[in-house]
Design a protein around this motif. Structure first.
Motif, short mmCIF file in Angstrom:
data_model
loop_
_atom_site.label_atom_id
_atom_site.label_comp_id
_atom_site.label_asym_id
_atom_site.label_seq_id
_atom_site.Cartn_x
_atom_site.Cartn_y
_atom_site.Cartn_z
N TRP A 126 12.64 -34.63 6.59
CA TRP A 126 12.83 -33.47 7.47
C TRP A 126 14.01 -33.70 8.39
O TRP A 126 14.81 -32.79 8.65
N LEU A 127 14.18 -34.94 8.89
CA LEU A 127 15.33 -35.27 9.73
C LEU A 127 16.63 -35.05 8.96
O LEU A 127 17.57 -34.41 9.46
N ARG A 128 16.68 -35.56 7.75
CA ARG A 128 17.88 -35.38 6.93
C ARG A 128 18.15 -33.88 6.68
O ARG A 128 19.31 -33.43 6.75
N ASP A 129 17.08 -33.13 6.41
CA ASP A 129 17.25 -31.70 6.13
C ASP A 129 17.78 -30.95 7.35
O ASP A 129 18.61 -30.05 7.24
N LYS A 133 21.00 -28.73 7.45
CA LYS A 133 20.82 -27.29 7.67
C LYS A 133 21.59 -26.81 8.90
O LYS A 133 22.21 -25.73 8.87
N HIS A 134 21.53 -27.59 9.97
CA HIS A 134 22.14 -27.16 11.23
C HIS A 134 23.51 -27.81 11.48
O HIS A 134 24.07 -27.67 12.56
N ARG A 212 21.21 -27.42 20.27
CA ARG A 212 22.03 -26.27 19.87
C ARG A 212 21.28 -25.41 18.85
O ARG A 212 21.28 -24.18 18.94
N ALA A 213 20.65 -26.07 17.89
CA ALA A 213 19.90 -25.32 16.87
C ALA A 213 18.73 -24.58 17.49
O ALA A 213 18.45 -23.42 17.14
N ALA A 214 18.02 -25.24 18.41
CA ALA A 214 16.87 -24.60 19.05
C ALA A 214 17.30 -23.39 19.88
O ALA A 214 16.66 -22.33 19.82
N MET A 215 18.37 -23.54 20.64
CA MET A 215 18.83 -22.41 21.46
C MET A 215 19.34 -21.27 20.58
O MET A 215 19.14 -20.10 20.90
#
Length: 444
Positions: A126-129, A133-134, A212-215
């Protein structure tokens, strides 16, 4: 900055805030990370579906998952995003948990230990993904080596290789001394358990990338918004000096820095200081000669050494731990001597940055995830093995909030006891215990 943490005055420049004051404790990570604009301080009474204490890997991972699922999420951070262990750690992303598989089996049995280990593998993927992804530019590199120093440790590592490959169906390799020497320019070690699936990254860049991805997904993050109280109930409320957030679900992701918010959790973890140094740039050729395949390396001592290369051709070298919460004396000199014991060829290389911070350890070194009440979740006890496990914890808590709690509930089977001695005696008792383990490493 937490006044209980001391830092070298000459450790280098830190990532600067808009007020031209250091936003992060000085470190190579802070000096080399891409800045993220400061986020506002909470100054109002607001409502959210979920409110999270802590903008480290755990909190940001949960926030990202929940926001992508359509929830209104708020994160409250006492300092800056990634200010704690998430922005200062050793950067090694490893499958499994700090306590090790044998300890986990003794706590919950093989079947559940295997399920937990498989979840850690999922967390690593999941970390790698997420990085992919982001598009998080955090210097991800494949490969991790666990290296024994003494024959007793070599036997333990060989047994672990067999166990991983058979009972856990996790492919790792045993490298004898000759094969290891091809990749690692040190004569200190007897061989290596090489894991091609684990790896290493720039911790602060990863934390900022998660933010950044979360925001971008709609998460609101408030910095310099220290939580002073959690009011539990049907609608939990996080209170700060200037505002409050009322929510349907609360997540505690403060780890070693909860500071009175949930005493029943704090009694089951202990803050431990850990430290890292970064050399001056060595030049590409000299740095590559140290670790030819760019893997991360950690030895098997209780007070371990761990190291890796940086993107600007430094050696990042971690070691030492303070169980008294006081930084060791002459930290720069100590780190330099430990580094040169591994790499004598660096006798002329100076350490430019030295930094540290607190990790949270549990008494059994196993992860401590769960609920305080039906709508208040927590994750802690990563015990120095948190780059992967924190993200996994965030994902499992987000699943439980969405009604799928089976995987989070698996971790509730681990019994966690408070540290003996209470607040007064638990630190000296731990210091004494750690002295025994260090003596064991030294003598046999």
């Amino acid at each position: 900055m937490d006044p209980s943490i001391r830092w070298d005055d000459d450790a280098g420049l830190s990532l600067m805030s808009t007020s031209d004051k250091p936003a992060y404790p000085p470190s190579w990570y802070a000096a080399s990370a891409t800045p993220l604009p400061g986020q506002p301080t909470l100054q109002d009474h607001i409502e959210a579906d979920i409110c999270i204490l802590g903008a480290g890997y755990t909190g940001l991972s949960a926030a990202l998952e929940l926001a992508e699922a359509g929830y209104k999420v708020v994160v409250l951070e006492a300092e800056r995003i990634g200010w704690g262990a998430s922005g200062r750690n050793g950067g090694q992303a490893i499958a499994g948990f700090s306590c090790g598989e044998a300890k986990l089996e003794s706590l919950v049995g093989f079947d559940d230990a295997r399920k937990m280990f498989d979840l850690s593998r999922e967390g690593l993927q999941w970390l790698r993904d997420r990085i992919r992804k982001h598009d998080i530019a955090c210097d991800w590199r494949d490969g991790h080596a666990t290296v024994p120093i003494k024959p007793r440790q070599e036997r333990e590592v060989l047994a672990a290789v067999e166990d991983f490959n058979t009972r856990y169906a996790y492919p790792v390799e045993w490298w004898d001394r000759e094969k290891l020497r091809v990749e690692l320019a040190s004569d200190r070690y007897l061989g290596a358990l090489y894991d091609p699936n684990s790896g290493h990254l720039h911790p602060l860049e990863y934390a900022l990338g998660l933010a950044r991805a979360a925001m971008a997904a709609g998460v609101r993050i408030f910095e310099h918004s220290r939580v002073t109280q959690l009011v539990r109930g049907a609608k939990p409320v996080f209170k700060t000096a200037q505002g409050e957030v009322r929510c349907d679900f609360a997540i505690l992701a403060g780890n070693a820095l909860l500071n009175g918010i949930a005493p029943e959790l704090e009694s089951k973890i202990m803050p431990v200081g850990t430290y890292i140094g970064a050399t001056v740039p060595l030049g590409e050729e000299r740095a590559r000669a140290l670790i030819r395949n760019d893997m991360a390396v950690a030895d098997t001592n209780w007070a371990l050494d761990y190291f890796r290369r940086s993107r600007d051709h430094r050696l990042l070298f971690g070691g030492r731990a303070s169980y008294s919460t006081l930084p060791p004396p002459d930290l720069r000199g100590t780190m330099t001597r430990r580094m040169r014991r591994v790499f004598p060829q660096l006798a002329d290389a100076q350490i430019e940055y030295v930094w540290g911070g607190y990790i949270d350890i549990s008494l059994n070194r196993a992860p401590h995830f769960g609920r305080l009440t039906p709508n208040v979740y927590f994750a802690q006890g990563f015990s120095g093995h948190g780059v992967v496990a924190t993200g996994l914890a965030g994902k499992l808590m987000s699943e439980a909030i969405r009604g799928q709690s089976e995987r989070l509930d698996l971790f509730a089977k681990i019994q966690h006891l408070p540290f003996p001695g209470g607040r007064t005696l638990r630190t000296p008792m731990l210091v004494a215990a750690m002295a025994w383990y260090k003596l064991r490493d030294a003598l046999w």
